[in-house]
Design a protein around this motif. Structure first.
Motif, mmCIF file in Angstrom:
data_model
loop_
_atom_site.group_PDB
_atom_site.id
_atom_site.type_symbol
_atom_site.label_atom_id
_atom_site.label_comp_id
_atom_site.label_asym_id
_atom_site.label_seq_id
_atom_site.Cartn_x
_atom_site.Cartn_y
_atom_site.Cartn_z
ATOM 1 N N GLY A 21 -8.736 -102.696 -14.042
ATOM 2 C CA GLY A 21 -9.647 -102.158 -13.283
ATOM 3 C C GLY A 21 -9.623 -100.815 -14.432
ATOM 4 O O GLY A 21 -10.916 -100.089 -13.979
ATOM 5 N N VAL A 22 -9.275 -100.591 -15.527
ATOM 6 C CA VAL A 22 -9.399 -99.461 -16.234
ATOM 7 C C VAL A 22 -10.910 -99.606 -17.522
ATOM 8 O O VAL A 22 -11.018 -98.946 -17.964
ATOM 9 C CB VAL A 22 -7.739 -99.575 -17.349
ATOM 10 N N THR A 23 -11.327 -100.681 -17.006
ATOM 11 C CA THR A 23 -12.640 -100.973 -17.959
ATOM 12 C C THR A 23 -13.330 -99.938 -18.284
ATOM 13 O O THR A 23 -14.481 -100.155 -18.655
ATOM 14 C CB THR A 23 -12.965 -102.197 -18.011
ATOM 15 N N SER A 24 -13.600 -99.097 -17.241
ATOM 16 C CA SER A 24 -14.761 -98.478 -16.366
ATOM 17 C C SER A 24 -13.887 -96.716 -16.566
ATOM 18 O O SER A 24 -15.185 -95.701 -16.887
ATOM 19 C CB SER A 24 -13.921 -98.339 -14.849
ATOM 20 N N CYS A 25 -13.189 -96.875 -17.804
ATOM 21 C CA CYS A 25 -13.503 -95.128 -18.629
ATOM 22 C C CYS A 25 -14.880 -94.626 -19.212
ATOM 23 O O CYS A 25 -15.839 -95.525 -19.429
ATOM 24 C CB CYS A 25 -12.491 -95.971 -20.644
ATOM 25 N N GLY A 26 -14.171 -93.798 -19.548
ATOM 26 C CA GLY A 26 -15.605 -93.298 -19.956
ATOM 27 C C GLY A 26 -16.192 -93.176 -20.928
ATOM 28 O O GLY A 26 -16.717 -94.063 -21.539
ATOM 29 N N ALA A 27 -15.519 -92.915 -21.888
ATOM 30 C CA ALA A 27 -15.777 -92.759 -23.833
ATOM 31 C C ALA A 27 -15.440 -93.964 -23.582
ATOM 32 O O ALA A 27 -14.531 -94.879 -23.597
ATOM 33 C CB ALA A 27 -15.664 -91.425 -24.628
ATOM 34 N N VAL A 28 -16.260 -94.657 -24.996
ATOM 35 C CA VAL A 28 -15.625 -96.259 -25.536
ATOM 36 C C VAL A 28 -14.267 -96.131 -26.470
ATOM 37 O O VAL A 28 -13.962 -97.130 -25.952
ATOM 38 C CB VAL A 28 -16.811 -96.479 -26.902
ATOM 39 N N GLY A 29 -14.537 -95.360 -27.297
ATOM 40 C CA GLY A 29 -12.770 -94.816 -27.803
ATOM 41 C C GLY A 29 -11.995 -95.652 -26.558
ATOM 42 O O GLY A 29 -10.685 -95.899 -27.092
ATOM 43 N N GLN A 30 -11.929 -93.773 -26.063
ATOM 44 C CA GLN A 30 -11.156 -93.677 -25.195
ATOM 45 C C GLN A 30 -11.277 -95.652 -23.926
ATOM 46 O O GLN A 30 -10.221 -95.935 -23.333
ATOM 47 C CB GLN A 30 -11.858 -92.930 -23.459
ATOM 48 N N ALA A 31 -11.525 -95.778 -23.752
ATOM 49 C CA ALA A 31 -12.082 -97.461 -22.578
ATOM 50 C C ALA A 31 -11.525 -98.053 -23.716
ATOM 51 O O ALA A 31 -10.291 -99.052 -23.045
ATOM 52 C CB ALA A 31 -13.747 -97.743 -23.036
ATOM 53 N N VAL A 32 -11.290 -98.639 -25.567
ATOM 54 C CA VAL A 32 -10.509 -99.506 -25.813
ATOM 55 C C VAL A 32 -9.120 -98.898 -25.582
ATOM 56 O O VAL A 32 -8.010 -99.627 -25.285
ATOM 57 C CB VAL A 32 -11.164 -98.898 -27.075
ATOM 58 N N ASP A 33 -8.372 -98.023 -25.768
ATOM 59 C CA ASP A 33 -7.554 -97.435 -25.511
ATOM 60 C C ASP A 33 -7.090 -97.641 -24.202
ATOM 61 O O ASP A 33 -5.784 -98.160 -23.843
ATOM 62 C CB ASP A 33 -7.570 -95.180 -26.253
ATOM 63 N N CYS A 34 -8.032 -96.881 -23.514
ATOM 64 C CA CYS A 34 -7.401 -97.620 -21.985
ATOM 65 C C CYS A 34 -6.375 -98.983 -22.117
ATOM 66 O O CYS A 34 -5.734 -99.298 -21.298
ATOM 67 C CB CYS A 34 -7.965 -96.744 -21.374
ATOM 68 N N ALA A 70 11.328 -101.556 -19.193
ATOM 69 C CA ALA A 70 12.057 -99.782 -20.194
ATOM 70 C C ALA A 70 11.389 -99.840 -21.252
ATOM 71 O O ALA A 70 10.220 -99.051 -21.615
ATOM 72 C CB ALA A 70 13.347 -99.730 -19.567
ATOM 73 N N ASP A 71 11.918 -99.611 -22.153
ATOM 74 C CA ASP A 71 12.492 -100.011 -23.276
ATOM 75 C C ASP A 71 11.070 -100.465 -24.233
ATOM 76 O O ASP A 71 10.254 -99.753 -24.827
ATOM 77 C CB ASP A 71 13.405 -101.204 -24.160
ATOM 78 N N GLN A 72 10.594 -100.940 -23.535
ATOM 79 C CA GLN A 72 8.748 -101.949 -24.340
ATOM 80 C C GLN A 72 7.717 -100.458 -24.174
ATOM 81 O O GLN A 72 7.228 -100.303 -24.633
ATOM 82 C CB GLN A 72 8.763 -103.130 -23.994
ATOM 83 N N THR A 73 8.175 -100.378 -22.847
ATOM 84 C CA THR A 73 6.797 -99.668 -22.102
ATOM 85 C C THR A 73 6.934 -98.082 -23.015
ATOM 86 O O THR A 73 5.966 -97.558 -22.984
ATOM 87 C CB THR A 73 6.686 -99.539 -20.305
ATOM 88 N N LYS A 74 8.178 -97.260 -23.004
ATOM 89 C CA LYS A 74 8.879 -96.405 -23.335
ATOM 90 C C LYS A 74 8.003 -96.222 -24.847
ATOM 91 O O LYS A 74 7.410 -95.405 -25.951
ATOM 92 C CB LYS A 74 10.107 -95.974 -23.388
ATOM 93 N N GLU A 75 7.851 -97.626 -25.826
ATOM 94 C CA GLU A 75 7.540 -97.681 -26.925
ATOM 95 C C GLU A 75 6.033 -97.235 -26.996
ATOM 96 O O GLU A 75 5.226 -96.798 -28.527
ATOM 97 C CB GLU A 75 8.483 -99.268 -28.158
ATOM 98 N N LEU A 76 5.736 -98.514 -26.042
ATOM 99 C CA LEU A 76 4.168 -98.100 -25.972
ATOM 100 C C LEU A 76 3.510 -96.823 -25.670
ATOM 101 O O LEU A 76 2.491 -96.457 -25.766
ATOM 102 C CB LEU A 76 3.632 -99.261 -25.089
ATOM 103 N N ALA A 77 4.041 -95.952 -24.387
ATOM 104 C CA ALA A 77 4.131 -94.671 -24.848
ATOM 105 C C ALA A 77 3.755 -93.911 -25.806
ATOM 106 O O ALA A 77 3.277 -93.048 -25.772
ATOM 107 C CB ALA A 77 4.752 -94.327 -23.108
ATOM 108 N N GLY A 78 4.379 -94.180 -26.592
ATOM 109 C CA GLY A 78 4.638 -93.155 -27.841
ATOM 110 C C GLY A 78 3.068 -93.646 -28.496
ATOM 111 O O GLY A 78 3.289 -92.750 -29.324
ATOM 112 N N LYS A 79 2.692 -94.501 -28.333
ATOM 113 C CA LYS A 79 1.647 -94.979 -29.316
ATOM 114 C C LYS A 79 0.688 -94.188 -28.492
ATOM 115 O O LYS A 79 -0.500 -93.700 -29.223
ATOM 116 C CB LYS A 79 1.523 -95.837 -28.762
ATOM 117 N N TYR A 80 0.413 -93.353 -27.357
ATOM 118 C CA TYR A 80 -0.896 -92.735 -26.879
ATOM 119 C C TYR A 80 0.109 -91.149 -26.550
ATOM 120 O O TYR A 80 0.969 -90.768 -26.406
ATOM 121 C CB TYR A 80 -0.480 -93.484 -25.668
ATOM 122 N N ASP A 81 -1.022 -90.612 -25.949
ATOM 123 C CA ASP A 81 -1.076 -88.808 -25.506
ATOM 124 C C ASP A 81 -1.271 -88.780 -23.992
ATOM 125 O O ASP A 81 -1.330 -89.570 -24.123
ATOM 126 C CB ASP A 81 -0.911 -87.675 -27.111
ATOM 127 N N GLY A 82 -0.858 -87.456 -23.603
ATOM 128 C CA GLY A 82 -1.518 -87.203 -22.436
ATOM 129 C C GLY A 82 -1.683 -87.921 -21.569
ATOM 130 O O GLY A 82 -0.177 -88.222 -21.488
#
Length: 125
Positions: A21-34, A70-82
């Motif tokens: 469902g997140v493929t509808s992100c606005g900008a192309v770069g943001q869509a890839v990150d999402c 939980a640990d893996q998801t926290k590690e993943l969250a560390g790769k993103y901001d906002g």
């Protein structure tokens, strides 16, 4: 399929749908990150689901699988901001609530899962 296994399968399916469902992100770069964030979160949830459904009555295995997720998801969250990082940290907190091995917490987590996936999707909008 036993009721706990059915709930866990629904949990994994919901996260997978959120990833799609997140493929509808606005900008192309943001869509890839999402897409990457949602795909990785879905992979973590699937691994968690597989780990706990292989022995649904083992509280220790349930707690360990939840801690790993939980640990893996926290590690993943560390790769993103906002908002993406915040949404992933909320999902990690959800996994963390089950680290004690309380099997009834899986039901509560499943009930809250839509909120977690909605946050990830909203962060990508």
């Amino acid at each position: 399929m036993t009721p706990p296994r059915r709930r866990l399968a629904i949990t994994a399916a919901t996260l997978t749908l959120a990833a799609l469902g997140v493929t509808s992100c606005g900008a192309v770069g943001q869509a890839v990150d999402c897409n990457t964030a949602a795909s990785e979160a879905s992979k973590i949830a699937t691994e968690w689901s597989n780990a706990i459904t292989s022995n649904p009555t083992d509280q220790n295995a349930f707690g360990e699988a939840s801690k790993t997720a939980a640990d893996q998801t926290k590690e993943l969250a560390g790769k993103y901001d906002g908002e993406v990082a915040a949404a992933l940290n909320d999902l990690a907190d959800g996994f963390q609530t089950m680290e004690g091995g309380d099997l009834t917490s899986a039901t509560e987590f499943t009930g809250k899962l839509n909120g977690f996936t909605s946050k990830i999707t909203a962060a990508c909008s």
